[in-house]
Design a protein around this motif. Structure first.
Motif, short mmCIF file in Angstrom:
data_model
loop_
_atom_site.label_atom_id
_atom_site.label_comp_id
_atom_site.label_asym_id
_atom_site.label_seq_id
_atom_site.Cartn_x
_atom_site.Cartn_y
_atom_site.Cartn_z
N THR A 1 5.42 7.91 -10.05
CA THR A 1 5.51 6.82 -9.79
C THR A 1 3.46 5.64 -9.81
N LEU A 2 3.68 4.78 -11.12
CA LEU A 2 2.29 4.01 -10.41
C LEU A 2 1.85 3.81 -9.08
N ARG A 3 0.55 4.23 -8.81
CA ARG A 3 -0.24 4.03 -7.62
C ARG A 3 0.28 2.18 -7.84
N ALA A 4 -0.16 1.78 -6.04
CA ALA A 4 -0.34 0.15 -5.67
C ALA A 4 -1.39 0.45 -6.11
N ALA A 5 -2.56 0.96 -5.45
CA ALA A 5 -3.59 1.23 -5.24
C ALA A 5 -4.23 2.09 -4.91
N GLY A 6 -5.51 2.45 -5.01
CA GLY A 6 -6.43 3.16 -5.07
C GLY A 6 -8.10 3.76 -5.23
N GLY A 7 -8.30 4.49 -4.49
CA GLY A 7 -9.64 4.49 -5.16
C GLY A 7 -11.16 6.17 -4.79
N LEU A 8 -11.55 5.86 -5.96
CA LEU A 8 -11.91 7.46 -6.51
C LEU A 8 -13.52 7.42 -5.33
N LEU A 9 -14.03 6.67 -4.21
CA LEU A 9 -14.81 6.60 -3.13
C LEU A 9 -15.24 5.49 -2.26
N GLU A 10 -14.98 5.66 -1.23
CA GLU A 10 -14.96 4.41 -0.14
C GLU A 10 -16.50 5.00 0.70
N LEU A 11 -16.48 3.90 1.27
CA LEU A 11 -17.47 3.52 2.47
C LEU A 11 -17.60 3.56 3.75
N ARG A 12 -17.24 4.08 4.47
CA ARG A 12 -17.25 3.52 6.24
C ARG A 12 -18.31 3.72 6.92
N PRO B 1 0.86 -0.91 0.36
CA PRO B 1 -0.16 0.01 0.14
C PRO B 1 0.78 1.21 -0.17
N GLY B 2 0.28 2.58 -0.63
CA GLY B 2 0.70 3.21 -0.93
C GLY B 2 2.98 3.68 -1.56
N ASP B 3 3.17 2.31 -1.76
CA ASP B 3 3.88 2.16 -2.72
C ASP B 3 4.22 2.01 -4.42
N ALA B 4 5.30 2.78 -4.90
CA ALA B 4 5.15 1.87 -6.64
C ALA B 4 4.67 0.07 -6.60
N THR B 5 4.62 0.08 -8.40
CA THR B 5 4.76 -0.87 -7.91
C THR B 5 5.48 -1.60 -8.40
N GLY C 1 -12.50 0.86 -1.81
CA GLY C 1 -13.59 1.31 -2.32
C GLY C 1 -13.74 2.05 -4.00
N LEU C 2 -14.50 1.40 -5.09
CA LEU C 2 -14.15 2.09 -6.44
C LEU C 2 -12.94 2.57 -6.79
N GLY C 3 -12.36 0.75 -6.18
CA GLY C 3 -11.06 0.99 -6.30
C GLY C 3 -10.54 -0.13 -7.14
N TRP C 4 -8.67 0.15 -6.95
CA TRP C 4 -7.83 -0.71 -7.55
C TRP C 4 -6.66 -1.78 -6.58
N ARG C 5 -6.25 -3.06 -6.86
CA ARG C 5 -5.35 -3.10 -6.07
C ARG C 5 -4.18 -3.48 -7.23
N ARG C 6 -2.80 -3.61 -7.56
CA ARG C 6 -2.20 -4.04 -8.80
C ARG C 6 -1.83 -5.45 -8.10
N TYR C 7 -1.63 -5.99 -9.45
CA TYR C 7 -1.63 -7.83 -8.48
C TYR C 7 -0.52 -8.18 -10.03
N ARG C 8 0.65 -8.54 -9.58
CA ARG C 8 1.59 -9.62 -10.82
C ARG C 8 1.83 -10.99 -10.81
N VAL C 9 1.59 -11.51 -11.85
CA VAL C 9 1.31 -13.08 -11.85
C VAL C 9 2.53 -13.41 -12.52
N GLU C 10 3.63 -14.36 -12.16
CA GLU C 10 5.40 -14.65 -12.94
C GLU C 10 5.77 -15.73 -12.21
N ALA C 11 6.77 -15.95 -12.80
CA ALA C 11 7.40 -17.11 -12.24
C ALA C 11 7.45 -17.27 -10.84
N ALA C 12 7.75 -18.30 -10.65
CA ALA C 12 8.27 -18.41 -8.79
C ALA C 12 9.69 -18.74 -8.98
N PRO C 13 10.03 -18.09 -8.16
CA PRO C 13 11.53 -18.16 -8.41
C PRO C 13 11.87 -20.21 -7.26
#
Length: 778
Positions: A657-668, A174-178, A306-318
């Motif tokens: 830098t590209l954001r790892a996660a973010g959102g447009l609207l969140e309801l708490r 969270p909060g880091d670049a990709t 909420g109304l947002g995204w989180r980045r992931y990566r699928v890659e070959a395992a070490p």
């Protein structure tokens, strides 16, 4: 005296009456004075399932995804297309249509409308996904999980994986670049932190050869102009490999898939091919096309804004370890796994332990309390001499509740994300009723065998036993139910209804029954879940359940087969309810696929977290996956045909830098009986827009499924151009009166349904697009 009063005028009219008014609670649902016709809940169940799927497609995916793309300035909101889809779907909702109680030709026409709505919905969703992908993806093997709801959540996600022997999923911090990511806990023994993501492969496509051509350079040069884009034979070119395996020969290998994976510059590729075959030393060219070895993985996305995204990566395992490998210190306790016991394979996660009995029923143990619920999911089949309006068992019924022989159990998935067993049972059912319709036929000449296959699954960390049942219905005039007994009888049961959870008696008092217009059927409606006695069943799209005995259990209707629109010879309903017309398609022959789930727990639906568990079955999550980089030359990634992306429109952080996660609207939820009691039912753009002088709004509709008040807080994402929400009426016009002022904090009364609109500030971009959100380049 009967007075008509609506809305705000109702309390005044009650007071003006001058009498102390009686308070009536409950559903006002009784067949004492007029027929309820409750059998319509299970008539033509496949169409009710399909209606649920199409409605969910529009409300949980298409509308919110389109709204997100619109807010990001990526796509105009498809108002006209959605209006067309909803108007078409509503034509399937007259009571004789969606209730399943019309002639067969009417229901055939309904299928055509469902087809059209589904086609429009899927097309709009693909368009929205493509627009979001252009805004949010990082290219290469990265992909993005998008949350279409304003409540932060996670859930089970499926993604396309690259062609590699061993895979891992990495989640950006969270909060880091990709570029800042940590290894999945299932593949990396060292360095795996709290952000590790369990990953499991669920399917791998074959590598079938589509074509294998031997051409001269001149022939190949003549074919190149016939390939204007990436499509070949109805498939898409995903990867290209050029090589010269031996002197005088060249090889061009095309990897074909069903969807675009990465970006591929076909113009530059053709230039490389022309350069290759222009070499006088090349005499022959082998052009090989094969289907890609597309691999699909599942993982549990966590904490998607909420109304947002989180980045992931699928890659070959070490280290060559697979995604399902155990960690060095042993398997994670939260993992879903297959166990071995005296009766054969079972399932276990950190919440439940499931054992399959020889008769196919399930013993489910709640590891939190130590309680075991034995014999769950017993398939029970009985006769039905009724019609599409009313269920009516024959006087001489024959109940089939056990398979012919011991069930077969096969391990399908071993975890760690999801563990699944396949349970196959064979039943022998009467083919139909006798000529006088008073008994089920039982002799050997009038029975059919029906194979029922049920997939039983546990997901890591989830308090649900997921069930998927498939069978080919070959019998007539019968009702098949899944029965769930409880350890102790109950006096009442609960069910999710329209914007409420209702409590119902286990036994309806009837008296002598002589004065009833229609005797109680023992069946009830629900809108997603029902339960009693520490057991909750989740069955969206399968709206009928019944109480077993006097509160000994619950039963979910899987199919009800009848061949008449209406009959006048039923014991529990005098006279016709409609035309006495034969409806052979009401027997619902053919293949049935049904998905539902169960949970055992202490207390009622509140303690079970039933609202949250229902959301886990159908999470509003999208996976924008473009895993698998394009390859050229020696098969390595990148080059002129790599995944270039659209960097000028990607979301960025403060440092660019590209954001790892973010959102447009969140309801708490700030104050409520339970945080999951506040449910969002719609996210969309408002009907009106700047073109007719109205404010453009993002509309959010929510309901408080609780007998106590709730307070929620709306939080717009950093740089989101949204003003504070204001209450709207159901026509999405600004409400008037007390509490109508815009505020980021909203108070909901018990069971209150509220529509709010968040105005764009400033309003109106070109072509119906909002201004580019701050924090986004372009």
């Amino acid at each position: 005296e009967l007075r008509k009063a609506l809305g705000d005028a109702l309390p005044g009219e009650v007071r003006a009456g001058g009498r102390r008014s009686a308070v009536v609670t409950g559903e006002l649902r009784s067949g004492r004075r007029a027929p309820v016709l409750a059998g319509t809940l299970s008539a033509r169940l496949r169409q009710k399932q399909r209606n649920h799927r199409v409605e969910s497609l529009l409300t949980r995916k298409v509308e919110p995804a389109s709204a997100m793309a619109w807010l990001l300035g990526a796509l105009p909101y498809p108002t006209a297309e959605l209006d067309y889809a909803w108007r078409l779907l509503l034509k399937n909702h007259p009571h004789d249509s969606i209730c399943g109680c019309s002639i067969d030709v009417v229901h055939r026409e309904m299928e055509t409308r469902f087809d059209k709505v589904e086609q429009v919905g899927k097309g709009l969703l693909e368009r929205a996904e493509a627009a979001l992908d252009r805004r949010l993806r990082a290219g290469g093997t990265e992909f993005v999980v998008v949350n279409c709801g304003p409540v932060r959540r996670g859930g089970l996600v499926e993604a396309v994986a690259p062609d590699a022997d061993h895979l891992t999923v990495r989640a950006a911090a969270p909060g880091d670049a990709t570029s800042a990511s940590q290894a999945a806990r299932w593949t990396a023994g060292e360095g795996a932190g709290d952000l590790g993501v369990p990953c499991q492969e669920v399917a791998a496509g074959g590598e079938d050869t589509v074509f294998d051509l031997e051409l001269s350079p001149l022939q190949l040069r003549g074919l190149l102009p016939l390939l204007p884009g990436r499509e070949i034979l109805g498939m898409v070119v995903d990867q290209v490999r050029l090589s010269r395996p031996e002197p005088g020969r060249a090889r061009i290998e095309l990897v074909l898939g069903d969807r675009e994976v990465g970006d591929l510059d076909m113009t530059a590729l053709k230039e490389e091919v022309r350069a290759l075959i222009s070499d006088p030393a090349v005499q022959r060219v082998r052009v090989l096309g094969r289907r890609s070895r597309e691999r699909r993985v599942i993982f549990l996305a966590e904490d998607v804004p909420g109304l947002g995204w989180r980045r992931y990566r699928v890659e070959a395992a070490p280290g060559g370890r697979s995604e399902g490998s155990a960690r060095p210190d042993g398997p994670d306790r939260a993992a879903a796994a297959v166990t071995q016991g005296p009766q054969g394979p079972g399932l276990e996660n950190d919440v439940f332990r499931v054992v399959v009995r020889p008769d196919g029923t399930l013993d489910v143990t709640d590891k939190r309390s130590g309680l075991t619920y034995p014999g769950l999911h017993r398939l029970t089949d009985g006769g039905d001499r009724g019609d599409l309006y009313t269920y009516c068992p024959p006087p001489e019924d024959h109940i089939v509740s056990r398979p012919l022989r011991r069930v077969k159990v096969r391990v399908v998935e071993t975890g760690p994300v999801r563990a699944t067993l396949e349970v196959t049972a064979l039943y022998r059912l009467p083919v139909g009723l006798s000529a006088d319709r008073r008994r089920r036929l039982r002799d050997r000449r009038h029975v059919v065998e029906m194979e029922v296959v049920t997939l039983v699954s546990l997901v890591a960390g989830e308090a649900l036993v997921r069930l998927r049942t498939v069978f080919d219905n070959r019998a007539r005039d019968h009702r098949l139910q899944a029965v769930f007994p409880v350890p102790r009888p109950f006096d009442s049961h609960y069910a999710l209804s329209h914007f409420s959870v209702v409590q119902r008696p286990a036994v309806e008092p009837v008296g002598d029954g002589g004065a009833w217009a229609e005797l109680p059927s023992g069946t009830w409606p629900h809108r997603g879940f029902f339960g009693a006695g520490g057991l909750t069943v989740f069955a969206p799209g399968l709206p009928e359940y019944a109480v077993v005995g006097r509160g000994e259990g619950l039963a979910l209707t899987l199919v009800r087969s009848v061949g008449w629109l209406s009959r006048d010879d039923l014991e529990n309903r005098p006279g016709h309810a409609g035309p006495g017309v034969a409806t052979p398609e009401g027997q619902c022959p053919g293949r049935h696929e049904l998905e539902y789930a169960l949970s055992v727990h202490r207390g009622d639906w509140r303690e079970a977290g039933a609202v949250d568990l229902l959301g886990r079955l159908e999470p509003p999550l999208l996976c924008l996956s473009r895993a698998g980089p394009s390859q050229t030359g020696n098969g390595g990634p990148g080059g002129a045909h790599g995944d270039g992306g659209d960097p000028e429109v990607r979301p960025v952080g403060p440092d660019g830098t590209l954001r790892a996660a973010g959102g447009l609207l969140e309801l708490r939820v700030l104050e409520a009986e339970r945080p999951d009691a506040v449910v969002v039912t719609a996210v969309k753009k408002s009907f009106e827009g700047p073109g007719d002088g109205e404010t453009c709004r993002l509309v959010v509709r929510l309901v408080n499924l609780s007998p106590t008040c709730a307070t929620v807080l709306f939080e717009a994402g950093a740089g989101a151009c949204l003003g504070p929400p204001e209450r709207l009426d159901l026509a999405e016009r600004p409400a008037r009166g007390e509490g109508a002022e815009p505020s980021w904090e909203l108070r909901l009364d018990p069971w209150e349904l509220v529509t709010v609109g968040l105005p764009l500030a400033p309003a109106g971009g070109p072509d119906g697009l909002p201004p580019r959100l701050k924090g986004y380049t372009g």
